[in-house]
Design an enzyme around this catalytic site. Structure first.
Site, PDB file in Angstrom:
ATOM      1  N   ARG A   1      37.688  36.736 128.966  1.00  0.00           N
ATOM      2  CA  ARG A   1      38.129  36.927 130.344  1.00  0.00           C
ATOM      3  C   ARG A   1      38.947  38.199 130.521  1.00  0.00           C
ATOM      4  NH1 ARG A   1      39.708  31.681 131.912  1.00  0.00           N
ATOM      5  NH2 ARG A   1      38.119  31.141 130.399  1.00  0.00           N
ATOM      6  N   THR A   2      39.822  38.516 129.592  1.00  0.00           N
ATOM      7  CA  THR A   2      40.628  39.724 129.767  1.00  0.00           C
ATOM      8  C   THR A   2      39.733  40.960 129.737  1.00  0.00           C
ATOM      9  OG1 THR A   2      42.482  38.628 128.695  1.00  0.00           O
ATOM     10  CG2 THR A   2      42.618  41.012 128.888  1.00  0.00           C
TER      11      THR A   2
ATOM     12  N   ARG B   1      43.293  45.547 122.838  1.00  0.00           N
ATOM     13  CA  ARG B   1      43.797  44.260 122.343  1.00  0.00           C
ATOM     14  C   ARG B   1      43.732  44.317 120.823  1.00  0.00           C
ATOM     15  NH1 ARG B   1      42.504  38.267 124.239  1.00  0.00           N
ATOM     16  NH2 ARG B   1      43.936  39.045 125.811  1.00  0.00           N
TER      17      ARG B   1
ATOM     18  N   LYS C   1      39.848  46.144 106.607  1.00  0.00           N
ATOM     19  CA  LYS C   1      39.335  46.433 105.275  1.00  0.00           C
ATOM     20  C   LYS C   1      38.981  47.896 105.109  1.00  0.00           C
ATOM     21  CE  LYS C   1      37.235  41.980 104.396  1.00  0.00           C
ATOM     22  NZ  LYS C   1      36.026  41.343 104.880  1.00  0.00           N
TER      23      LYS C   1
ATOM     24  N   HIS D   1      51.692  40.615 126.380  1.00  0.00           N
ATOM     25  CA  HIS D   1      50.433  40.661 127.112  1.00  0.00           C
ATOM     26  C   HIS D   1      50.837  41.006 128.542  1.00  0.00           C
ATOM     27  CE1 HIS D   1      46.484  40.120 128.454  1.00  0.00           C
ATOM     28  NE2 HIS D   1      46.232  38.871 128.095  1.00  0.00           N
TER      29      HIS D   1
END
Lengths: 311, 425
Positions: free
Chosen positions: A63-64, A113, A91, A141
């Protein structure tokens, strides 16, 4: 749309901590305008034409990411999306290398994010684009907090002196932290409520009340912001079962009715129906959950627009 | 080698020249003469500097060196320079190398590789195989070839029974066990001290209790086994209180504190500066004050550099992924002198950097008198200078102190018939 005569005090949105109350009001004022825009028959404006925005999602999000992408497209920005699981990036290539590669292709703004607290700040110290934090680990957030506060204000008016309770997993929640900072800057009073194992020991030092009792907290508050139980972010067991959680900390119709008053109920999604919130509450007239989603696009448009003006 | 040190204030309370300004003539590994206006011998190098002090050589036990295994961080040559530039004539490297220092051959490697170095190496052998906390190592054997103490270094001994058996076992040769107090079941994946700052940053915290419970445990075990424990790297006020109480009850416990924890608090992390990400974590002002009080009343025996060299790739990362640790050998004395030199005095600092650690670990005692071994640190307590990373001696650059003006500068060391003097400004 009314011309914006003011500017934000920052060129990145890394966290609510860095914003002033004036910044927040400016964002809200601009969001009002964009909300009007996205309800028109033609929902697109040319404000960010020729601005290229990279959405870098190092952690899963539906959704974001969609909300940002819609906001960007409605502002006519050019958009590129990048998703990677944090582990594969960890990694191999470093975050800095990944982002510098993308920036070499001339990107103006980065929406990121990332699972590590402070990753957007780290990036802002090393690269030139405007950075918007779309959630960094358990830190902040900020766009979620802004759209939450915007939605609250739309529903109950100015937040000064209003009582807001945040329910759920406060320990693993960036939404809780950003909400606390945002609501305090707007003059609201905040209580956090949940099982003691999910409440950070020193949270009271942020100036919030702490409660382990759902019913007392519901009776106290004007607005209940119910957070998702973050099962994916718990490395060890903090409570015995979802059943017990739902029974003692979940918000259901009976608990709401016991308060005998009109409460506003919110949830940042995605909802675990029957765990932290029951269906008859989520879908009730108290709930503004879907308005939050709609406002999310307008608020993110406002933020992108105001930050682009700051380059 | 003949070196004449001119007009130096001697700091050594065991010497008849303590607090006196004297000339010292060193010939090879021995102090030949101490006196006034000694004649410059034919081949002598003469050291004459403003405000020069001389003391018995400083030592630091619990230094992280990358040799063997991580030589790109720090090898035995580079650590010798970094240590000497910080005034240390001897160091005890922690065994957390690859392979781990856990048997006779590894101890021999350290000693033989540094035989011709200006630096004394005091090997610390691992307590358990590969520092995994499970199987005890051949400690008697390592002791016989020169290990001065036993520790799993930066890995704390989590299991109570294992710690108890280690303390019992070293009694066979009057040994001492070093443990860094850090209970993993409480500290978990913590990044910084648990408090206001960790809460505001949404960062997993390391409660002070994760340290204090293990301090308390080690005190209990030292008392039960009637053995000697050295608790290395304490950072909390209550740890000081616990150790003070134990010492007053006659329990054989000693401790050290890293100099960074004596100066800085977790406020330094508010802007996510990974250079301040260290273990033990920087805590709060009350902890800094408690530690300093412990230093003044003798509860804390040693100040350490807590030197942990890391390559740049370990620090130029998102904070949560950055490694723990900072280099510190070159700045330990200057940082301590800058912030509490007034309170402790030079004698106090020399006590914590030299006399106490030499006593606790049974290292050679150094007395500034004619005929003694010349193991000397030369320093200028009143000289201010700027620490610059591009002029460092360590191979690694992970220091939070770049550009800081510090008061008190090391000139160099004389040891084993060799000398090292700083050339960098």
């Amino acid at each position: 749309m009314a011309a914006v005569t003011q500017h934000l005090s920052t060129r990145h949105l890394l966290g609510i901590k860095d914003l002033t109350a004036e910044d927040i009001h400016l964002i809200f004022h601009t969001s009002d305008n964009f909300k009007e825009v996205i309800n028109r028959p033609i929902r697109k404006v040319p404000s960010l034409r020729d601005v290229t925005i990279a959405n870098l999602f190092f952690e899963n999000s539906t959704r974001t990411r969609i909300s940002f992408e819609l906001a960007e497209k409605r502002l006519s920005a050019d958009v590129v999306n990048f998703s990677a699981s944090s582990s594969s990036v960890k990694k191999g290539e470093t975050l800095l290398d990944t982002v510098n590669n993308i920036l070499s292709m001339k990107v103006d703004m980065v929406v990121m994010r990332h699972p590590a607290p402070c990753a957007p700040k780290f990036l802002s110290e090393h690269i030139d684009a405007n950075i918007i934090n779309a959630g960094d680990g358990t830190h902040e957030h900020p766009t979620q907090a802004l759209l939450d506060a915007f939605s609250m204000q739309e529903k109950v008016g100015r937040l000064t002196g209003k009582k807001v309770a945040i329910f759920g997993d406060i320990l693993h929640s960036r939404v809780a932290l950003s909400n606390i900072f945002c609501l305090q800057k707007l003059g609201a009073e905040v209580t956090v409520c949940g099982p003691p194992t999910l409440i950070p020991k020193h949270i009271e030092r942020l100036g919030v009340h702490v409660s382990y009792n759902r019913d007392e907290t519901l009776a106290w508050c004007d607005i209940a912001n119910i957070l998702r139980i973050q099962l994916e972010r718990q490395d060890i067991k903090y409570f015995p079962s979802l059943r017990e959680y739902a029974q003692y900390f979940g918000v259901d119709r009976r608990a709401l009715d016991r308060t005998g008053k009109e409460l506003v109920v919110m949830h940042p999604g995605p909802i675990n129906r029957g765990v932290e919130i029951s269906s008859d509450v989520a879908d009730s007239e108290h709930s503004i959950i879907l308005q939050q989603v709609e406002n999310g696009v307008a608020v993110r448009m406002a933020i992108l627009y105001l930050l682009a003006a700051r380059t | 080698m003949k070196i004449l040190i001119r007009k130096a204030t001697i700091i050594d309370r065991t010497s008849e020249y303590h607090n006196k300004v004297m000339d010292i003539l060193v010939s090879d590994a021995v102090i030949l003469r101490i006196g006034q206006d000694l004649p410059a011998a034919a081949a002598a190098e003469v050291i004459e500097m403003e405000g020069l002090f001389v003391s018995p050589g400083w030592v630091d036990l619990g230094v992280q060196v990358g040799d063997p295994g991580f030589e790109h961080r720090e090898d035995l040559d580079s650590v010798a320079q970094a240590a000497a530039a910080g005034g240390f004539t001897g160091i005890g490297p922690f065994p957390n190398t690859e392979p781990v220092i856990q048997a006779k051959p590894e101890v021999n490697y350290l000693l033989q590789k540094t035989h011709h170095s200006v630096l004394d190496i005091y090997p610390i052998g691992a307590i358990t195989r590969n520092c995994k906390g499970l199987d005890i190592t051949e400690m008697i054997d390592m002791h016989k070839v020169g290990a001065v103490a036993f520790s799993d270094g930066h890995t704390s001994i989590q299991n109570n029974g294992m710690m108890m058996r280690a303390l019992q076992y070293v009694k066979a040769f009057g040994g001492i066990v070093i443990n860094h107090p850090h209970d993993i079941s409480i500290a978990g994946e913590g990044q910084i001290h648990e408090g206001y700052v960790s809460t505001a940053l949404g960062m997993k915290g390391i409660p002070d209790m994760a340290e204090e419970m293990m301090v308390q445990r080690d005190i209990y075990l030292a008392e039960y086994t009637n053995s000697r424990v050295h608790i290395s790297g304490i950072s909390s006020r209550r740890s000081v209180d616990l150790i003070r109480g134990a010492k007053s009850r006659g329990i054989a416990v000693s401790c050290s504190v890293p100099v960074l924890n004596l100066v800085f608090t977790d406020q330094m992390l508010l802007d996510f500066n990974a250079q301040f990400k260290v273990l033990p974590p920087l805590r709060q002002q009350e902890d800094v004050e408690g530690l300093r009080a412990g230093l003044l009343d003798g509860t804390i025996d040693m100040i350490t550099s807590n030197h942990v060299p890391l390559e740049v790739e370990q620090k130029q990362l998102e904070f949560a992924y950055a490694g723990f640790g900072a280099i510190g050998l070159e700045t330990a004395y200057a940082l301590a002198n800058t912030h509490f030199g007034d309170k402790l005095g030079q004698e106090g600092l020399v006590t914590h950097f030299s006399r106490k650690p030499r006593q606790i670990f049974g290292l050679p005692e150094v007395v500034l008198q004619e005929g003694s071994k010349a193991t000397l640190t030369l320093f200028q307590p009143d000289l201010s200078w700027t620490f610059k990373l591009d002029q460092r001696y360590s191979k690694s650059a992970n220091s939070p102190l770049n550009g800081q003006v510090l008061k008190g500068k090391v000139v160099g060391i004389i040891n084993k018939g060799r000398s090292f003097f700083r050339v960098n400004p």
